[in-house]
Write an enzyme that holds these catalytic residues in place. Structure first.
Site, PDB file in Angstrom:
ATOM      1  N   TRP A  78      20.778 -37.840 -13.135  1.00 14.47           N
ATOM      2  CA  TRP A  78      19.536 -37.123 -12.889  1.00 14.47           C
ATOM      3  C   TRP A  78      18.383 -37.898 -13.478  1.00 14.47           C
ATOM      4  O   TRP A  78      18.436 -38.301 -14.639  1.00 14.47           O
ATOM      5  CB  TRP A  78      19.592 -35.731 -13.501  1.00 14.47           C
ATOM      6  CG  TRP A  78      20.651 -34.858 -12.891  1.00 14.47           C
ATOM      7  CD1 TRP A  78      21.857 -34.570 -13.404  1.00 14.47           C
ATOM      8  CD2 TRP A  78      20.565 -34.153 -11.636  1.00 14.47           C
ATOM      9  NE1 TRP A  78      22.557 -33.734 -12.566  1.00 14.47           N
ATOM     10  CE2 TRP A  78      21.766 -33.468 -11.464  1.00 14.47           C
ATOM     11  CE3 TRP A  78      19.590 -34.061 -10.648  1.00 14.47           C
ATOM     12  CZ2 TRP A  78      22.018 -32.692 -10.341  1.00 14.47           C
ATOM     13  CZ3 TRP A  78      19.844 -33.285  -9.539  1.00 14.47           C
ATOM     14  CH2 TRP A  78      21.042 -32.609  -9.401  1.00 14.47           C
ATOM     15  N   ARG A 116      20.153 -21.325  -6.631  1.00 16.46           N
ATOM     16  CA  ARG A 116      21.341 -20.965  -7.403  1.00 16.46           C
ATOM     17  C   ARG A 116      21.012 -20.297  -8.744  1.00 16.46           C
ATOM     18  O   ARG A 116      21.921 -19.897  -9.458  1.00 16.46           O
ATOM     19  CB  ARG A 116      22.190 -22.220  -7.660  1.00 16.46           C
ATOM     20  CG  ARG A 116      22.670 -22.881  -6.387  1.00 16.46           C
ATOM     21  CD  ARG A 116      23.555 -24.085  -6.667  1.00 16.46           C
ATOM     22  NE  ARG A 116      22.839 -25.193  -7.264  1.00 16.46           N
ATOM     23  CZ  ARG A 116      22.134 -26.089  -6.577  1.00 16.46           C
ATOM     24  NH1 ARG A 116      22.012 -25.972  -5.272  1.00 16.46           N
ATOM     25  NH2 ARG A 116      21.532 -27.092  -7.189  1.00 16.46           N
ATOM     26  N   GLU A 143       0.818  -1.200   0.000  1.00 15.82           N
ATOM     27  CA  GLU A 143       0.000   0.000   0.000  1.00 15.82           C
ATOM     28  C   GLU A 143       0.860   1.261   0.000  1.00 15.82           C
ATOM     29  O   GLU A 143       0.533   2.245  -0.674  1.00 15.82           O
ATOM     30  CB  GLU A 143      -0.918   0.018   1.232  1.00 15.82           C
ATOM     31  CG  GLU A 143      -1.902  -1.135   1.288  1.00 15.82           C
ATOM     32  CD  GLU A 143      -1.401  -2.300   2.113  1.00 15.82           C
ATOM     33  OE1 GLU A 143      -2.195  -2.889   2.850  1.00 15.82           O
ATOM     34  OE2 GLU A 143      -0.187  -2.629   2.003  1.00 15.82           O
ATOM     35  N   SER A 173       7.350 -41.462   6.191  1.00 14.58           N
ATOM     36  CA  SER A 173       6.892 -41.109   7.537  1.00 14.58           C
ATOM     37  C   SER A 173       5.919 -39.941   7.497  1.00 14.58           C
ATOM     38  O   SER A 173       4.886 -39.934   8.175  1.00 14.58           O
ATOM     39  CB  SER A 173       8.083 -40.757   8.431  1.00 14.58           C
ATOM     40  OG  SER A 173       8.886 -41.887   8.674  1.00 14.58           O
ATOM     41  N   THR A 231      12.427 -42.890   3.315  1.00 17.96           N
ATOM     42  CA  THR A 231      12.043 -43.128   4.712  1.00 17.96           C
ATOM     43  C   THR A 231      11.329 -41.927   5.300  1.00 17.96           C
ATOM     44  O   THR A 231      10.233 -42.044   5.871  1.00 17.96           O
ATOM     45  CB  THR A 231      13.278 -43.474   5.557  1.00 17.96           C
ATOM     46  OG1 THR A 231      13.900 -44.660   5.024  1.00 17.96           O
ATOM     47  CG2 THR A 231      12.888 -43.727   7.003  1.00 17.96           C
ATOM     48  N   ALA A 271      19.085 -49.041  -7.258  1.00  9.82           N
ATOM     49  CA  ALA A 271      19.344 -49.798  -6.032  1.00  9.82           C
ATOM     50  C   ALA A 271      20.648 -49.361  -5.376  1.00  9.82           C
ATOM     51  O   ALA A 271      20.786 -49.425  -4.142  1.00  9.82           O
ATOM     52  CB  ALA A 271      19.382 -51.296  -6.342  1.00  9.82           C
ATOM     53  N   ARG A 305      12.130 -23.891  -4.212  1.00  7.86           N
ATOM     54  CA  ARG A 305      12.983 -23.553  -3.071  1.00  7.86           C
ATOM     55  C   ARG A 305      12.900 -22.061  -2.752  1.00  7.86           C
ATOM     56  O   ARG A 305      12.813 -21.670  -1.587  1.00  7.86           O
ATOM     57  CB  ARG A 305      14.444 -23.930  -3.365  1.00  7.86           C
ATOM     58  CG  ARG A 305      14.726 -25.406  -3.363  1.00  7.86           C
ATOM     59  CD  ARG A 305      16.206 -25.652  -3.626  1.00  7.86           C
ATOM     60  NE  ARG A 305      16.533 -27.073  -3.705  1.00  7.86           N
ATOM     61  CZ  ARG A 305      17.737 -27.556  -3.982  1.00  7.86           C
ATOM     62  NH1 ARG A 305      18.738 -26.706  -4.231  1.00  7.86           N
ATOM     63  NH2 ARG A 305      17.939 -28.855  -4.030  1.00  7.86           N
ATOM     64  N   GLY A 357      14.551 -38.509   1.298  1.00  9.44           N
ATOM     65  CA  GLY A 357      14.521 -39.861   0.782  1.00  9.44           C
ATOM     66  C   GLY A 357      13.240 -40.593   1.145  1.00  9.44           C
ATOM     67  O   GLY A 357      12.336 -40.049   1.787  1.00  9.44           O
ATOM     68  N   THR A 415      19.763 -38.531   3.150  1.00  8.37           N
ATOM     69  CA  THR A 415      19.917 -37.800   1.886  1.00  8.37           C
ATOM     70  C   THR A 415      21.115 -36.870   1.950  1.00  8.37           C
ATOM     71  O   THR A 415      21.870 -36.738   0.971  1.00  8.37           O
ATOM     72  CB  THR A 415      18.640 -37.007   1.582  1.00  8.37           C
ATOM     73  OG1 THR A 415      17.546 -37.907   1.431  1.00  8.37           O
ATOM     74  CG2 THR A 415      18.794 -36.188   0.315  1.00  8.37           C
TER      75      THR A 415
END
Length: 372
Positions: free
Chosen positions: A165, A202, A47, A305, A301, A159, A179, A299, A191
């Site tokens: 990528w 970046r 404003e 969660s 896990t 695995a 980000r 990652g 990770t």
């Protein structure tokens, strides 16, 4: 005019955290005489920029602002006072400010000064600008956004852990924008050890105006190396670890000292029944630190969660047109279900093409409140 104000609000989407994104347009006799956006925390609000551009033409004008003008003295003076002094005739608000210090008070002050006020103009679109801010104001908790890059069969790495990528260059550039819009970027220690990520923005084309999102690592055992690349980047890194690691004489004392010397801030968090950091306490702490939106890049896990505990407000998946096979790592480790009714469901918000990849944006079907 409100739609133009929404566009203006987007100018601060990377730089004005922890404040909400706000745009403002001043209209006199059908002509735009001033416009502005809130660009950086602690600096002039939308404003004020718009009124300065309008000058004397603001008297008797209409003001279109995406969010209710703030009404108290903070780092900047109240915008309500600026509008009253300028002599605007009418104010159109996209939405009321969810901040309890302001909610309805800005409108009350303007009306008490004889200014005609209307609220709710394009409200759904306006609220999309500040979903994280709104959630933090109402619950004290940030909005949790999980980002995953996966193959068509839902795999995020081979695995052997190789994942760079899976998606293409344009998808990775889009993640830079994710980000930049976040208050914090969070990952787990697995990770951090496997990829040594920088977790920063970046892209030189993104105008951050001196800020970087807070980097957060969940590290129960305080295993993050002091030489980690993220500790060499501009901005702050917060390591959340078991509170026991911060006690005098703890076995991790040397690692704690090395991390702190490298510039990390380390804080203790309680553990859950599985001996992992209590994610509810994590979100409460980040809410106290004025984080509106937290982008999780983790990652299987940690992602699993969060999904299992109902702590994902938005899930963004970049699907690459490839198949990695059954031995590759799944995007989330989740307990097996016995009935389809037990499945956690999401609503598809958007589907788009990003270069050679597809981007899905999903939100929890039960609403946007984090289950904490």
């Amino acid at each position: 005019m409100m739609r133009h104000a929404i566009e203006l609000a987007g100018q601060g989407r990377y730089s004005n955290h922890p404040n909400p994104r706000v745009g403002c347009v001043i209209v006199h006799e059908g002509r735009i005489v001033g416009e502005g956006s809130h660009l950086k925390w602690g600096e002039a609000h939308a404003e004020v920029h718009a009124l300065q551009a309008a000058g004397a033409a603001a008297r008797g004008a209409d003001c279109y602002v995406t969010l209710e003008p703030h009404s108290y003295q903070g780092r900047t003076p109240p915008c309500t006072e600026a509008l009253i002094r300028a002599g605007v005739a009418r104010v159109f608000c996209g939405a009321l400010d969810p901040n309890p210090k302001v909610h309805g008070e800005g409108v009350r002050q303007l009306r008490a000064a004889g200014i005609e006020v209307h609220s709710g103009l394009l409200e759904p679109e306006v609220r999309e600008l500040n979903l994280g801010f709104e959630q933090r104001m109402r619950s004290g908790l940030p909005r949790v956004i999980v980002k995953v890059a996966a193959s068509l069969d839902g795999r995020v790495a081979l695995a052997n852990g190789v994942s760079q990528w899976i998606t293409g260059e344009q998808a990775r550039a889009d993640v830079q924008r994710l980000r930049a819009q976040a208050s914090a970027v969070l990952t787990g220690i697995d990770t951090a050890l496997a990829d040594d990520p920088q977790l920063n923005v970046r892209d030189p084309a993104i105008e951050l105006r001196g800020r970087q999102p807070l980097r957060v690592v969940l590290d129960t055992g305080l295993r993050l190396p002091a030489a980690a690349r993220m500790l060499q980047m501009a901005g702050e890194t917060l390591v959340m670890t078991s509170a026991a690691n911060l006690l005098p004489g703890a076995a991790a004392a040397a690692r704690l000292e090395a991390l702190q010397a490298a510039g990390a801030q380390c804080i203790g968090i309680g553990l859950d029944a599985q001996g992992r950091l209590d994610l509810r306490e994590v979100w409460r702490e980040l809410g106290r630190r004025q984080c509106n939106d937290v982008l999780v890049e983790a990652g299987p896990t940690l992602t699993g969660s969060l999904l299992h505990q109902g702590m994902v407000d938005e899930w963004i998946i970049y699907y690459a047109p490839m198949v990695l096979g059954g031995d590759a790592r799944a995007m989330a480790v989740l307990p097996a279900l016995q009935r389809l009714e037990e499945a956690r469901r999401f609503e598809l918000q958007a589907l788009s093409r990003i270069g050679t990849d597809a981007k899905l944006v999903l939100r929890t079907s039960a609403g946007s409140a984090t289950n904490v």
